[in-house]
Design an enzyme around this catalytic site. Sequence first.
Site: not given
Ligand code: AGP
Length: 608
Positions: A2, A27, A74, A100-101, A481, A485, A488, A504, A603
């Site tokens: 928070c 935050r 938060w 906050n904590g 992953e 990254k 993205e 393969h 997000k």
């Molecule tokens: C990851 O960098 C992306 N933002 C996206 O793949 C994300 O992981 C996915 O949409 C899942 O989101 P969540 O963890 O909020 O469910």
Amino acid sequence: MCGIVCYVGEKQARPILVGGLKQLEYRGYDSAGIAVLEGGSINCQRSVGKIVELEKKINALEMNGTMGIAHTRWATHGEPTEHNAHPHTDQTRKVFVVHNGIIENYSSLKKKLQKGGYRFYSETDTEVLAQLIGIAFEGDLTEAVRKTISKVEGTFGMAVIHQDVPGEIVVARRGSPLVIGLSDDGHFAASDVSAMVRYTNQVIHLQDNELATLRKDDFVISTARAEPIQRTIETVEWRAEDAELDGFPHFMLKEIYEQPETVRNAMRGRLEPGEGVPKLGGIIPVWEELRRCRHLVIVACGTSYYAGCVGRYAFEKLTDIDVEVEVASEFRYRKLNFPPNTFILALSQSGETADTLAAIREAKRKGARLLGIVNVVGSSISRETEAGIYNHAGPEIGVASTKIFTSQLTILILLALLLGRHQNLSLTEGVEAIRALQLLPEQIQKVLSQANHIEAVAEKYHACQNWLFLGRKFSCPVAMEGALKLKEVSYIHAEGYAAGEMKHGPIALITPEMPTVAIMPKDDMYEKMVSNIQEIKSRKGPVIAITTEGNKELGDIADEIIETPATLDFLNPILAVIPCQLLAYYCANLLNRDIDKPRNLAKSVTVE
Ligand code: AGP
């Protein structure tokens, strides 16, 4: 995580506090509140939602006064509702606290107080703080706060006012950040400088277990044992808008650097090192069934899915449980048939991802039990699962998920360890695992210290339009992953592949213009990875090897080497993913991408 801010001085407190909250909104932004003292009474207002909602509410009210406290939340304990929003107060309605904590022993303290006849209106840990301060208050607010913090376990950055002590704010810190601001017009305290840098750049960072008593014309810093202390005044260089990023150019980089703390938070209050077993309060409601579970299905999307893939390897290593990992958007349309006592484990940062939500609803329809590992408290997935574990990683603002991935891995391993210790995992194995877990925060710091080297590698290859990421076993999902990254944030085409699959097909892609990132710690897959990168080298493909520190064997076959500290094989993904995150960040930065808000992404994907 928070944000708290407070002020006592010459000026009207309300605009200063609201302005400070807006700077701290990154935050946490699920609810907010403010309390201003004037003429012997405290005017306290709370609201659900972003700061603008609180502002709308108080703009219509008289709220004068030259001292006050404020908070943006938060949620950790109790959903984001008005009665759970801060400031919290005690039974006398004279003490007001913003915090906050996390107070780890709040429930036992609360039970004791309830036995003593104290009534509570919220589900928060912070209300317990307010009650304890009210009970301890005998005219000296600083002493009341000092007595209270000696009783609580956990973390806090808090600010406290009392109706009978006008002109004084007491703040205290343990584990959560707290900065004091000094100016000719009064004194400030806040979770970070962003909330006060508009008024002063003269600050003092409080240390753990320190308190400060702030008044208009002076302030006193003291320890938990009431010893007065002097602290050096620092000068902050930043502008207000910068501070939100705390000096980082992007939230993605800031969140990558937060990982020592977020991994520590994922373990906070959850380890019993002596017993070699974690304790996860959030799954107690289903523990008796879960400990007999023999079939676990991890369901998630994107980065959370790859975290689940690492989790599967960890469960297979540490437990006797049969584990599947499913992409939620596919799983929801499958013809599901579960053996008895099957648990579904949903992984989600936002807790609002539509595909994951639909998948768990479908599984529930088919009789499965639902668990969650979620970062956003009060989110849909946290509410629709029977039990679960929160990440406590604070808001993740960069669209590309970074700190949540390592936090999810940490918690998955804690869960596997807990179940394994109730199956065949020995005390020695448990103690060894917990010792290695506790080393992670500083080991992550060590990986981060190579940022310049990793940036130089990105400098060399960011113009390449196609990349390959390879790994085996625990490192295979890290390769996936790492590729995600890079895709993205830099928009470079990248593929993550199980290294054994190279011959393969994908090996056909290898050219001198296609770098391969090989995640190859010195584990039982190492030798096989060496032969895989030799196949790439013999076709002149550049190799960037992420391997265990001290490994001097790759000089001839790898073009770039990035080292990570030695750890247990199931913990290595937490270290090995960080160079991948930094590579993606630096490539995107070199390509001038909008790193925190990449094109076409959101997000939280709340639509199918
Ligand atoms: C990851 O960098 C992306 N933002 C996206 O793949 C994300 O992981 C996915 O949409 C899942 O989101 P969540 O963890 O909020 O469910």
